[in-house]
Design an enzyme around this catalytic site. Structure first.
Site, PDB file in Angstrom:
ATOM      1  N   LYS A   1       0.878  -1.174   0.000  1.00 39.52           N
ATOM      2  CA  LYS A   1       0.000   0.000   0.000  1.00 39.52           C
ATOM      3  C   LYS A   1       0.917   1.226   0.000  1.00 39.52           C
ATOM      4  O   LYS A   1       1.326   1.705   1.057  1.00 39.52           O
ATOM      5  CB  LYS A   1      -0.922  -0.008   1.215  1.00 39.52           C
ATOM      6  CG  LYS A   1      -2.024   1.045   1.141  1.00 39.52           C
ATOM      7  CD  LYS A   1      -3.027   0.846   2.256  1.00 39.52           C
ATOM      8  CE  LYS A   1      -4.149   1.883   2.177  1.00 39.52           C
ATOM      9  NZ  LYS A   1      -5.008   1.697   0.988  1.00 39.52           N
TER      10      LYS A   1
ATOM     11  N   GLU B   1      -2.069  -2.057  -3.668  1.00 38.86           N
ATOM     12  CA  GLU B   1      -3.376  -1.436  -3.441  1.00 38.86           C
ATOM     13  C   GLU B   1      -3.274   0.078  -3.508  1.00 38.86           C
ATOM     14  O   GLU B   1      -2.473   0.691  -2.797  1.00 38.86           O
ATOM     15  CB  GLU B   1      -3.958  -1.852  -2.092  1.00 38.86           C
ATOM     16  CG  GLU B   1      -5.350  -1.276  -1.869  1.00 38.86           C
ATOM     17  CD  GLU B   1      -5.850  -1.444  -0.447  1.00 38.86           C
ATOM     18  OE1 GLU B   1      -6.672  -0.613  -0.012  1.00 38.86           O
ATOM     19  OE2 GLU B   1      -5.412  -2.390   0.223  1.00 38.86           O
ATOM     20  N   GLY B   2      -4.104   0.676  -4.332  1.00 41.37           N
ATOM     21  CA  GLY B   2      -4.155   2.123  -4.424  1.00 41.37           C
ATOM     22  C   GLY B   2      -4.867   2.744  -3.231  1.00 41.37           C
ATOM     23  O   GLY B   2      -5.272   2.059  -2.290  1.00 41.37           O
TER      24      GLY B   2
END
Length: 225
Positions: free
Chosen positions: A38, A114-115
């Site tokens: 992340k 993950e954005g």
């Protein structure tokens, strides 16, 4: 199998992290090592003198290999607002993220990045999710939080992914509203109109049981995409 994917969502709070970990657990059950990344997180809290994000901590917990927190989340901001405001002028460097991503690729069979928020949500004053996915040159997995308005958001996001020159490897539906009327009908409509395989439908869950969620994943569809 050595691969990586960028996880984006139709909006914020649509279940991206739970979908990411469900994918990680599914792949681990198939004998593959996985890690999650992340790159940028806002709304972090102090733990032993370091800002940490609850989603990134879950990724650290479920990774196949032991990782330092900063390997998973290089940019952690305290304010629970959009990262481009929470960063306070800090430059989110694509090179820093890319270098970290490359190191993670050397540690696991599959890396899931993950954005933050939706496809066009900003990560800093000059970088958004779309730009980062393009810089990393990753196929995208779209997480659709099935709620009122999701059809428009899902179709717009899918179109934007293609306009960015990237492929959508698949999408995951998440039932975020337990009492949503017409859930099945909305899902059927999306199946007919999203040009990517449905990888799984994650049922509503008040507390994440990621092995149960992983059982809803059909990742073999992605492997053929």
């Amino acid at each position: 199998m050595k691969s990586a994917f960028f996880i984006t969502g139709t909006d914020t709070n649509v279940g991206k992290t739970w979908a990411t970990i469900a994918l990680m657990r599914y792949l681990q059950m198939q004998g593959l090592s996985t890690v999650g990344m992340k790159p940028v997180a806002a709304g972090c809290e102090w733990h032993n003198g370091m800002l940490k994000n609850s989603d990134a901590l879950l990724m650290q917990q479920y990774a196949s290999v032991s990782l330092e927190y900063r390997e998973i989340n290089p940019y952690a901001f305290e304010a629970a607002i959009s990262p481009h405001l929470a960063c306070g002028g800090v430059d989110v460097s694509v090179d820093v993220v890319s270098d970290g991503f490359t190191r993670l690729q050397q540690r696991a069979d599959v890396v899931l990045v993950e954005g933050a928020g939706g496809w066009y949500s900003p990560m800093s004053g000059v970088l958004d999710n779309a730009g980062l996915a393009q810089a990393l040159r990753l196929p995208v997995i779209l997480v659709v939080g099935v709620r009122l308005g999701c059809i428009n958001h899902a179709r717009l996001t899918m179109s934007a992914i293609h306009q960015a020159g990237l492929s959508c490897a698949g999408w995951v539906a998440v039932q975020i509203d337990q009492a949503m009327p017409g859930f099945d009908g909305n899902l059927t409509y999306l199946l007919e109109r999203l040009d990517a395989p449905l990888l799984g439908v994650l049922p509503f869950s008040a507390a994440g049981d990621f092995d149960v969620l992983a059982s809803q994943i059909e990742f073999a569809k992605l492997a053929k995409s």
